[in-house]
Design a protein around this motif. Structure first.
Motif, PDB file in Angstrom:
ATOM      1  N   LEU A 190       0.824  -1.203   0.000  1.00  0.00           N
ATOM      2  CA  LEU A 190       0.000   0.000   0.000  1.00  0.00           C
ATOM      3  C   LEU A 190       0.862   1.257   0.000  1.00  0.00           C
ATOM      4  O   LEU A 190       1.720   1.434   0.864  1.00  0.00           O
ATOM      5  CB  LEU A 190      -0.902  -0.008   1.250  1.00  0.00           C
ATOM      6  N   ASP A 191       0.608   2.110  -0.964  1.00  0.00           N
ATOM      7  CA  ASP A 191       1.268   3.417  -0.986  1.00  0.00           C
ATOM      8  C   ASP A 191       0.446   4.376  -0.138  1.00  0.00           C
ATOM      9  O   ASP A 191      -0.779   4.415  -0.237  1.00  0.00           O
ATOM     10  CB  ASP A 191       1.376   3.928  -2.432  1.00  0.00           C
ATOM     11  N   LEU A 192       1.133   5.153   0.685  1.00  0.00           N
ATOM     12  CA  LEU A 192       0.388   6.060   1.561  1.00  0.00           C
ATOM     13  C   LEU A 192      -0.124   7.291   0.828  1.00  0.00           C
ATOM     14  O   LEU A 192      -1.100   7.903   1.236  1.00  0.00           O
ATOM     15  CB  LEU A 192       1.265   6.501   2.735  1.00  0.00           C
ATOM     16  N   GLY A 193       0.524   7.684  -0.251  1.00  0.00           N
ATOM     17  CA  GLY A 193       0.162   8.927  -0.919  1.00  0.00           C
ATOM     18  C   GLY A 193      -0.930   8.741  -1.951  1.00  0.00           C
ATOM     19  O   GLY A 193      -0.722   8.961  -3.139  1.00  0.00           O
ATOM     20  N   LEU A 194      -2.120   8.336  -1.483  1.00  0.00           N
ATOM     21  CA  LEU A 194      -3.212   8.114  -2.423  1.00  0.00           C
ATOM     22  C   LEU A 194      -4.008   9.403  -2.615  1.00  0.00           C
ATOM     23  O   LEU A 194      -4.056  10.256  -1.725  1.00  0.00           O
ATOM     24  CB  LEU A 194      -4.127   7.000  -1.900  1.00  0.00           C
ATOM     25  N   PRO A 195      -4.649   9.543  -3.750  1.00  0.00           N
ATOM     26  CA  PRO A 195      -5.348  10.793  -4.040  1.00  0.00           C
ATOM     27  C   PRO A 195      -6.645  10.970  -3.249  1.00  0.00           C
ATOM     28  O   PRO A 195      -7.032  12.093  -2.957  1.00  0.00           O
ATOM     29  CB  PRO A 195      -5.649  10.690  -5.547  1.00  0.00           C
ATOM     30  N   ASP A 196      -7.296   9.888  -2.889  1.00  0.00           N
ATOM     31  CA  ASP A 196      -8.651  10.038  -2.339  1.00  0.00           C
ATOM     32  C   ASP A 196      -8.765   9.829  -0.838  1.00  0.00           C
ATOM     33  O   ASP A 196      -9.696  10.322  -0.217  1.00  0.00           O
ATOM     34  CB  ASP A 196      -9.610   9.072  -3.053  1.00  0.00           C
ATOM     35  N   MET A 197      -7.857   9.075  -0.238  1.00  0.00           N
ATOM     36  CA  MET A 197      -8.009   8.801   1.188  1.00  0.00           C
ATOM     37  C   MET A 197      -6.654   8.877   1.874  1.00  0.00           C
ATOM     38  O   MET A 197      -5.611   8.710   1.243  1.00  0.00           O
ATOM     39  CB  MET A 197      -8.553   7.387   1.437  1.00  0.00           C
TER      40      MET A 197
ATOM     41  N   ILE B 280       2.214  -4.157   3.799  1.00  0.00           N
ATOM     42  CA  ILE B 280       3.499  -3.479   3.675  1.00  0.00           C
ATOM     43  C   ILE B 280       3.244  -2.104   3.077  1.00  0.00           C
ATOM     44  O   ILE B 280       2.650  -1.982   2.010  1.00  0.00           O
ATOM     45  CB  ILE B 280       4.473  -4.265   2.767  1.00  0.00           C
ATOM     46  N   VAL B 281       3.686  -1.070   3.781  1.00  0.00           N
ATOM     47  CA  VAL B 281       3.397   0.292   3.365  1.00  0.00           C
ATOM     48  C   VAL B 281       4.596   0.875   2.620  1.00  0.00           C
ATOM     49  O   VAL B 281       5.745   0.685   3.032  1.00  0.00           O
ATOM     50  CB  VAL B 281       3.045   1.161   4.587  1.00  0.00           C
ATOM     51  N   LEU B 282       4.309   1.550   1.523  1.00  0.00           N
ATOM     52  CA  LEU B 282       5.332   2.303   0.808  1.00  0.00           C
ATOM     53  C   LEU B 282       5.058   3.780   1.030  1.00  0.00           C
ATOM     54  O   LEU B 282       3.909   4.197   1.174  1.00  0.00           O
ATOM     55  CB  LEU B 282       5.263   2.028  -0.701  1.00  0.00           C
ATOM     56  N   SER B 283       6.118   4.572   1.059  1.00  0.00           N
ATOM     57  CA  SER B 283       5.886   6.000   1.186  1.00  0.00           C
ATOM     58  C   SER B 283       7.047   6.780   0.621  1.00  0.00           C
ATOM     59  O   SER B 283       8.206   6.414   0.781  1.00  0.00           O
ATOM     60  CB  SER B 283       5.668   6.387   2.639  1.00  0.00           C
ATOM     61  N   ALA B 284       6.708   7.876  -0.035  1.00  0.00           N
ATOM     62  CA  ALA B 284       7.745   8.723  -0.609  1.00  0.00           C
ATOM     63  C   ALA B 284       8.294   9.687   0.444  1.00  0.00           C
ATOM     64  O   ALA B 284       9.406  10.163   0.331  1.00  0.00           O
ATOM     65  CB  ALA B 284       7.180   9.511  -1.788  1.00  0.00           C
ATOM     66  N   TRP B 285       7.495   9.934   1.451  1.00  0.00           N
ATOM     67  CA  TRP B 285       7.928  10.914   2.448  1.00  0.00           C
ATOM     68  C   TRP B 285       8.704  10.239   3.555  1.00  0.00           C
ATOM     69  O   TRP B 285       8.374   9.140   3.970  1.00  0.00           O
ATOM     70  CB  TRP B 285       6.708  11.613   3.055  1.00  0.00           C
ATOM     71  N   GLY B 286       9.684  10.955   4.043  1.00  0.00           N
ATOM     72  CA  GLY B 286      10.465  10.405   5.129  1.00  0.00           C
ATOM     73  C   GLY B 286       9.906  10.762   6.489  1.00  0.00           C
ATOM     74  O   GLY B 286      10.555  10.557   7.495  1.00  0.00           O
ATOM     75  N   GLN B 287       8.672  11.280   6.519  1.00  0.00           N
ATOM     76  CA  GLN B 287       8.129  11.744   7.793  1.00  0.00           C
ATOM     77  C   GLN B 287       7.975  10.600   8.786  1.00  0.00           C
ATOM     78  O   GLN B 287       7.261   9.642   8.539  1.00  0.00           O
ATOM     79  CB  GLN B 287       6.766  12.399   7.567  1.00  0.00           C
TER      80      GLN B 287
END
Lengths: 237, 237
Positions: free
Chosen positions: B51-58, B76-83
DNA sequence: GACCGGCGTTAAGACGGCGTCAAGATCGGC
DNA sequence: GCCGATCTTGACGCCGTCTTAACGCCGGTC
C-alpha cells in the motif's frame, strides 16, 4: 513487563536504546557481542530481540540463525550500512524487521510494537479455571466438571464480563450497561433473572453459590478460589 | 500461487512492481486509489497487501484501518515521504512493515517473504480428522467415511473457516465477512442455507449435527470430539 | 415488632432466530 | 443459444430466548 534484549557493540547507541526503552516501560538487558548475546538470549528469554549486524565477533546472520534454531522470538535488526544485500540476507535468515541507522527512536518503538503485537495474539489469559468450572474466553466455551455447558447469548455476555473482572466487584450498573447497553442501568430485574440462570447451570448448589457471589446492594463478583459457603460466623474478608 | 494486491497511484512504480512481482511468480492485482483498493481487497482476497500512503482520495491510515476491520492480511506500506510521524501512525494503525522510497526491489521482495513467512503458520497438520470426516486444507478435499465429498466453492470456504477455528465458536459476523466479504454482516440467511448444505453432505443426521454445531444467537462451531446429540434429559428451563 | 427494600425464584407471553424449502437470478461450459 | 450448476432471495413454521410481572424470603430500620 515486556523484556527486550539489545545486542550492540556501540556504546552510544546501547545507551540511547536503554534509556528510551526503559522510559517506555520495557525491561532492558544488553550484550556487546554475538557470543554473549546468544548466551543472554538463552538466559533471559526476552520477548523481543534488537540486534545490530555490525558485531565484532560474528556475522549478524549467524546470530539470527543461532537464535532461530530454537526460538521464534521477534528479531529487529539494526544496521549502519545501507547495503541491500545485507538486509536481504538478514531478513531471509529469519529476522522480522530491519531498521537502517540513523533511525528515529519513535519509528523503532513503533516497529517494536508491531513485533510484539504480532507475537502475542492472546493479550489476556483466555482460559480461566476454578475448582470445577473452566471458562475459555477465546473459544466462548464453558465446561463444568469437563462437560460442555450451553449458555444463551445473554448468559454468556454476563458471564464474560464477570470473568474478565474476576475477583473484582462489578457493580450492577456496569453489568447492565456492558450486557444490555448504555441506556440500561436501573433494571436490576434482568440481573437477578440471569444470575439465577447462570447459577443453575454452573453452581453445584445454586442457592449457596461458590463462584457467582452476590454483593448486596452493590453488584456481583466472580471468585476463583471458591471456598464453601461459609456458615454464619466464619466470614473473613 | 501467492496473490499480491498493490494499491498505488503512481504509474511507473505500479509498472515496476507488477513486472518484478510477476517475475517472482506472484499473482499481481492493482488498484489506483483507496476506494477501489478496498473493493479489490474484498474481491480478490490477496495474501499480502502493498500500500502506498500517498493516495489521491483517502489517507493511508484510513485504508489500513478499513482493511484491519475485517482482515489480518500482512500490509506493507510504501511511502515517498520520510516523515517519521507518518510511519508511526501507519504501523500503529495495523501495518506490518514500512518501506521508504526509493527502495531496492530486492529489499521489498525480502520483506514480502518475511510477511508471507509469518502469515502462514500452517506447519501444523493441514489435515483434520474427526470420527468419520477428514478435511485436507492444503488439498482442499473432504472425505466422509473415506469417500470424496463434492463441495461448491462457497461451501468449501465456509467449512474452511470453521475448521481453521475448530473447537472455537465463530460468530455469524466473522463467518459472513470471511466468506462473503466485509460488506456483509447481517445476512444471516446465507449462513443458514449453506450450513444446511454442509450438514446434508457431511452429517449422518443433518437435523442433529455432531460436528457442525449451532450456537443460537451467536454463531457456529466445528467440533472434532463430536459426541452424540445429548438426548433431552437434564434440560430445565 | 412492624415496615420496607433488595434479592432469588418462577411463570407466561411476545419476539426473533433457526432450519427448511423452493423459485428466480447468475454464471460458465458445450 | 442452451443447459446445468451455483448462488441469491423470499417465505413459513417451530422452538428457544428475552422480557416482564408477580410473589416469598431475608435482611436492616425505625
Amino acid at each position: 513487563m515486556t523484556r527486550v534484549l539489545v545486542i550492540d557493540d556501540e556504546q552510544p547507541i546501547l545507551r540511547a536504546l536503554r534509556i528510551n526503552l526503559a522510559a517506555h516501560k520495557y525491561e532492558v538487558s544488553t550484550a556487546a557481542d554475538g557470543a554473549s548475546g546468544l548466551a543472554a538470549m538463552a538466559r533471559d528469554r526476552p520477548d523481543v530481540l534488537i540486534l545490530d549486524l555490525g558485531l565484532p565477533d560474528m556475522d549478524g546472520t549467524e546470530v539470527i540463525k543461532g537464535v532461530r534454531g530454537w526460538s521464534s522470538v521477534p528479531i529487529i535488526v539494526l544496521s549502519a550500512w545501507g547495503q541491500e544485500s545485507a538486509k536481504i540476507a538478514a531478513l531471509d535468515a529469519g529476522a522480522d524487521d530491519y531498521v537502517t541507522k540513523p533511525f528515529g527512536m519513535g519509528e523503532l518503538l513503533a516497529r517494536l510494537r508491531v513485533a510484539l503485537r504480532r507475537a502475542s495474539p492472546a493479550p489476556d489469559e483466555p482460559v480461566i479455571t476454578t475448582g470445577d468450572i473452566t471458562v475459555d474466553l477465546a473459544a466462548k466455551r464453558v465446561l463444568r466438571a469437563g462437560a460442555d455447558v450451553r449458555l444463551t447469548p445473554t448468559e454468556w455476555q454476563l458471564l464474560e464480563v464477570l470473568v474478565r473482572n474476576r475477583e473484582r466487584l462489578v457493580t450492577q450498573r456496569q453489568l447492565l450497561q456492558e450486557v444490555w447497553g448504555p441506556e440500561y442501568g436501573t433494571e436490576g430485574n434482568y440481573l437477578r433473572v440471569y444470575m439465577a440462570h447462570l447459577r443453575r447451570k454452573l453452581e453445584a448448589d445454586p442457592s449457596g453459590p461458590r463462584y457467582l457471589r452476590t454483593e448486596p446492594g452493590i453488584g456481583y463478583r466472580f471468585t476463583c478460589a471458591g471456598s464453601e459457603v461459609s456458615p454464619p460466623g466464619g466470614r473473613s474478608s
